[in-house]
Design a protein around this motif. Structure first.
Motif, PDB file in Angstrom:
ATOM      1  N   LEU A 189       0.841  -1.189   0.000  1.00  0.00           N
ATOM      2  CA  LEU A 189       0.000   0.000   0.000  1.00  0.00           C
ATOM      3  C   LEU A 189       0.879   1.243   0.000  1.00  0.00           C
ATOM      4  N   SER A 190       0.428   2.278  -0.663  1.00  0.00           N
ATOM      5  CA  SER A 190       1.223   3.496  -0.702  1.00  0.00           C
ATOM      6  C   SER A 190       0.308   4.710  -0.756  1.00  0.00           C
ATOM      7  N   SER A 191       0.831   5.833  -0.307  1.00  0.00           N
ATOM      8  CA  SER A 191       0.126   7.113  -0.388  1.00  0.00           C
ATOM      9  C   SER A 191       1.136   8.190  -0.104  1.00  0.00           C
ATOM     10  N   THR A 192       0.769   9.426  -0.382  1.00  0.00           N
ATOM     11  CA  THR A 192       1.658  10.545  -0.090  1.00  0.00           C
ATOM     12  C   THR A 192       1.330  11.128   1.276  1.00  0.00           C
ATOM     13  N   LEU A 193       2.273  11.876   1.815  1.00  0.00           N
ATOM     14  CA  LEU A 193       2.047  12.546   3.080  1.00  0.00           C
ATOM     15  C   LEU A 193       0.859  13.496   2.986  1.00  0.00           C
ATOM     16  N   GLU A 194       0.768  14.220   1.878  1.00  0.00           N
ATOM     17  CA  GLU A 194      -0.340  15.162   1.716  1.00  0.00           C
ATOM     18  C   GLU A 194      -1.680  14.446   1.732  1.00  0.00           C
ATOM     19  N   GLU A 195      -1.758  13.283   1.121  1.00  0.00           N
ATOM     20  CA  GLU A 195      -3.002  12.520   1.124  1.00  0.00           C
ATOM     21  C   GLU A 195      -3.355  12.046   2.532  1.00  0.00           C
ATOM     22  N   ARG A 196      -2.362  11.616   3.264  1.00  0.00           N
ATOM     23  CA  ARG A 196      -2.631  11.125   4.619  1.00  0.00           C
ATOM     24  C   ARG A 196      -3.071  12.259   5.538  1.00  0.00           C
ATOM     25  N   ARG A 197      -2.448  13.417   5.387  1.00  0.00           N
ATOM     26  CA  ARG A 197      -2.846  14.575   6.195  1.00  0.00           C
ATOM     27  C   ARG A 197      -4.254  15.048   5.813  1.00  0.00           C
ATOM     28  N   ALA A 198      -4.551  15.022   4.524  1.00  0.00           N
ATOM     29  CA  ALA A 198      -5.889  15.416   4.091  1.00  0.00           C
ATOM     30  C   ALA A 198      -6.937  14.458   4.630  1.00  0.00           C
ATOM     31  N   CYS A 199      -6.620  13.190   4.641  1.00  0.00           N
ATOM     32  CA  CYS A 199      -7.544  12.195   5.189  1.00  0.00           C
ATOM     33  C   CYS A 199      -7.746  12.422   6.682  1.00  0.00           C
ATOM     34  N   ALA A 200      -6.660  12.722   7.403  1.00  0.00           N
ATOM     35  CA  ALA A 200      -6.770  12.993   8.835  1.00  0.00           C
ATOM     36  C   ALA A 200      -7.642  14.209   9.094  1.00  0.00           C
TER      37      ALA A 200
END
Length: 805
Positions: free
Chosen positions: A408-419
């Protein structure tokens, strides 16, 4: 075992996130180090670290040194073929080693652990201090042991790894399975970067008692909501056939959330009918979702500790439900059967646990010390050992070895946006008199931000947070300062040093700030250390001197908005009455500050709904909406006698189920949550007046946004079985749906209600579907009128509990 693969496929990150959010770039990138930092897995100050003896080599047999490697193909063939290939060459000592999980604390692997890794005496190693140490342990196991089997390397990744999401109870308040799944996928990505391949989450214990500290880790009081969110978490953590995540763990099997008196590790007593209808349901849904592992709980259930319960573990979970994964004990729960008085000694504890179906022992060493002698004495069948090892290997081949799947992979920006998205949707608006909220973002005026949690980065991350960094959390003070810029004036006054501060020294400064402002935002609640494991309370009021702080600020006459961050429902009735608006934010995680600004400034209309009932007084606990009826229920309008000025209850209320000194009703009901708009439900319609077993009833209702703000509503379907052979709940949630509507927009919602959802278990664990009348209602919380009814014409009894693979 893997099911729902299409649903489990990697979700586009922005599909879950685009519903909502204004995301200032400053909150995505500021003060955030690369999560591949080798020290990111370093245990923080709140790491669970009970006293353990220094690890010493496991004395299963001599010699201690590892045997020469064998030429063993661990790559080709199906997983089941590889399992049998390994089993055929394993010694009994190596099999026992696979069943042992060892805890490692400190920054370096000790010589004793290295020796046991080389000898194949450890199947799982956890609480390694950092990624480099984890990878070194994995290298030794795979390159220097005889069989070259990988390790399971778990960690408590409860609500995020480096990116911290709201506590699970807060996530549940979003009623958004897709977004919760995305959050767990983000946690899996960051865990994989640190060499972690297993998490001890999700916790799906149905939790009804706010005194219990671990209610913060739960998904609330309802089995349907908990089951759907638990399945979403499993999918998020584990990935699918194309993208590999980390193994999830359904815990704590079972009914741990029913612990007596709200005290952790205490016993639970539960009717067999309720055990199967309520408390087992989330676990069975997790099995359907393909959950790789299950953890047994601490508390005794009807007198039997789960780690020694053959009926619940081996017969129900493994045989009836078809669970093919790994069952692990909780920390020391095998040896604690001695303290329970259920096992006489360590040898008997080991025998009981293996017989019950516990495949791996966590932390304690009864398997290491006793299984070989039990087998040699004929007290344990080798078939049980082989079954356990097959399950351990199955999880290893799925999650601990490189295969054709991508990680699985994602960017930091995506993870922060999800949070940010999940934190925003978890905020519940409990009160909004005179539409005090939202604030005008263009003319914010003078704002006093008051309270010990206004700028408390560590506290907003919540309990069971091992790897996030407080310095990377964006507080409400920081986010609000950024949001108002030069357009307004922000004064921050803590008033109290912490949530447990008993002093009044700083209250005068808070009062002065409020007097000089147009609006006061009071941020109160519980510090992170007041909820979580072994953090139970007998008092659900605001701790410390926070109530006095609220009283002093509100008496200035400045309009006051109450923002509560906490790990449980709190009895905030008096404080809420004093304030113009109330937001409940739980412990919202890394992006808690920007999420609250989204709601306070009207960038997003609040859409969270309560996953638990809020009591008015701790004496009402446990309090939950789907309680069984009584022959003398309290009448609507019943109020406390003491303080009323009356000498007795009115005649019609006297001999009813109530209290003398508080009314029996909740402060806020399950499913409750306001919005910046108004939603109207109308035209409830059923597709037919009667159904028979195997048929499905369509329930339709019109939902209209009659206000002036675009917003999300969580529509909830409730059903009551009016007559049955066992007393049934007054109502039960059967389905829910999150819907976005623009102003004056209307839509028809249709729910499919199958007869399977009308069945219940009797006290023989038989599934019953009984003819009779059912009432139905759809609305915005659990108090919706049940205004439609239908008939079920026939009855059936079915005992088959198998779940589809």
């Amino acid at each position: 075992m893997r099911t729902n693969q299409n649903h489990a496929s990697a979700m586009p990150w922005w599909l879950a996130v685009t519903t909502c959010l204004f995301l200032p770039a400053v909150w995505i990138t500021a003060a955030w180090a690369d999560t591949t930092d080798e020290t990111a897995g370093q245990a923080t100050a709140n790491t669970f670290n009970p006293t353990l003896p220094q690890h010493r080599p496991l004395k299963l047999s001599d010699p201690v040194a590892a045997a020469p490697p064998v030429d063993l193909d661990l790559v080709t063939g199906t997983i089941e073929e590889r399992i049998e290939r390994v089993l055929s060459v394993m010694t009994i000592e190596e099999k026992i080693g696979q069943m042992c999980q060892v805890a490692q604390f400190g920054d370096e692997l000790g010589d004793a652990i290295k020796a046991d890794l080389r000898a194949g005496r450890i199947g799982s190693l956890f609480y390694t201090g950092n990624a480099a140490q984890t990878r070194e342990a994995q290298r030794i196991a795979q390159e220097e042991s005889r069989l070259g089997l990988p390790l399971l390397t778990p960690r408590d990744v409860i609500h995020g790894f480096r990116t911290v999401f709201p506590i699970p109870l807060g996530q549940s308040a979003s009623w958004n399975p897709e977004l919760v799944e995305a959050a767990c996928q983000a946690a899996a990505v960051e865990s994989l970067e640190q060499g972690i391949n297993w998490t001890f989450a999700p916790m799906m214990d149905v939790s009804r008692d706010a005194r219990w500290g671990r209610i913060a880790e739960s998904l609330g009081e309802d089995p349907v909501l908990a089951a759907e969110l638990a399945a979403a978490m499993v999918r998020g953590y584990q990935g699918d056939d194309e993208q590999r995540g980390i193994a999830a763990c359904a815990k704590h099997y079972v009914a741990y959330g029913l612990t007596e008196g709200g005290r952790d590790y205490n016993r639970a007593q539960v009717a067999i009918s309720e055990l199967h209808s309520v408390f087992l349901r989330p676990f069975e849904e997790a099995v359907r979702a393909g959950c790789a592992t299950v953890m047994t709980g601490f508390s005794s259930i009807n007198g039997v500790p789960p780690s020694g319960d053959t009926e619940l573990v081996r017969k129900h979970l493994k045989e009836r439900c078809g669970f093919e994964g790994l069952v692990v004990s909780d920390w020391g729960s095998v040896i604690e059967m001695i303290e329970h008085g259920y096992a006489q000694n360590r040898s008997e504890a080991a025998r009981l646990a293996v017989t019950a179906g516990v495949d791996m022992e966590m932390a304690s060493t009864t398997y290491q010390e006793n299984l070989l002698s039990l087998i040699e004495a004929g007290a344990l069948e080798t078939d049980l050992i082989d079954d356990a090892v097959r399950r351990v290997l199955r999880v290893k081949f799925q999650y601990a070895m490189d295969d054709q799947r991508k990680q699985l992979s994602s960017t930091l920006e995506e993870r922060r946006a999800c949070a940010l998205a999940l934190a925003t949707q978890s905020v519940v608006l409990l009160k909004n008199d005179s539409e005090r909220l939202p604030l005008d973002p263009n003319k914010p005026g003078k704002i006093a931000l008051i309270g010990p949690l206004a700028d408390a980065a560590r506290d907003q991350l919540g309990c069971w947070m091992l790897d996030g960094k407080a310095e990377e959390a964006v507080t409400l003070a920081a986010a609000l300062r950024e949001a108002i810029g030069e357009r307004g004036q922000l004064t921050v006054a803590a008033g109290l040093e912490s949530t447990i501060d008993q002093s009044a020294a700083g209250i005068a400064d808070a009062v002065a700030a409020a007097k000089q402002s147009d609006v006061a935002i009071l941020c109160v609640g519980e510090g992170w250390q007041l909820s979580g494991e072994a953090r139970c309370r007998v008092d659900l009021n605001l701790p410390g001197n926070q109530s006095e702080l609220v009283r002093a600020v509100t008496e200035t006459g400045t309009p006051t908005i109450l923002v509560v961050m906490a790990g449980r429902p709190l009895t905030i009735g008096d404080e809420a009455e004093r304030c113009a608006a109330v937001l409940y934010a739980w412990h919202p995680g890394t992006m808690g500050g920007p999420a609250l600004v989204n709601v306070l400034m009207g960038r997003e209309s609040p859409s969270g709904k309560l996953p638990v009932t809020f009591p008015k007084h701790v004496g009402q606990s446990p309090l939950y909406y789907n309680c069984p009826n009584t022959g003398r229920p309290a009448l609507a309008g019943t109020r406390a006698l003491i303080g009323s000025g009356l000498s007795d209850f009115p005649e019609e209320q006297k001999y009813r189920s109530h209290y003398l000194d508080e009314d029996p009703f909740p402060l806020y009901p399950f499913g409750y949550g306001l919005s910046y708009t108004q939603f109207e439900y109308s035209d409830l319609e059923l597709s037919r007046p009667a159904i028979e077993p195997g048929q499905t009833l369509a329930v339709r209702v019109r939902l209209t946004n009659v206000g002036s703000v675009a917003a999300d509503e969580v529509a909830q379907l409730y059903v009551q079985d009016t007559y049955a052979s066992l007393v049934r709940p007054v109502r039960e949630l059967k389905a829910f749906r999150r819907v976005h509507l623009d102003p004056n927009e209307s839509t028809i919602l249709e729910f499919a209600l199958s007869t399977d959802e009308l069945a219940f278990f009797d006290n023989e664990a038989q599934l019953r579907l009984e003819a009779g009348e059912f009432r139905v209602g759809v609305g915005g919380d659990s108090t919706v009128p049940l205004s439609a009814s239908f008939q079920l014409r026939e009855a059936t009894v079915a005992s088959d509990r198998s779940l589809p693979k």
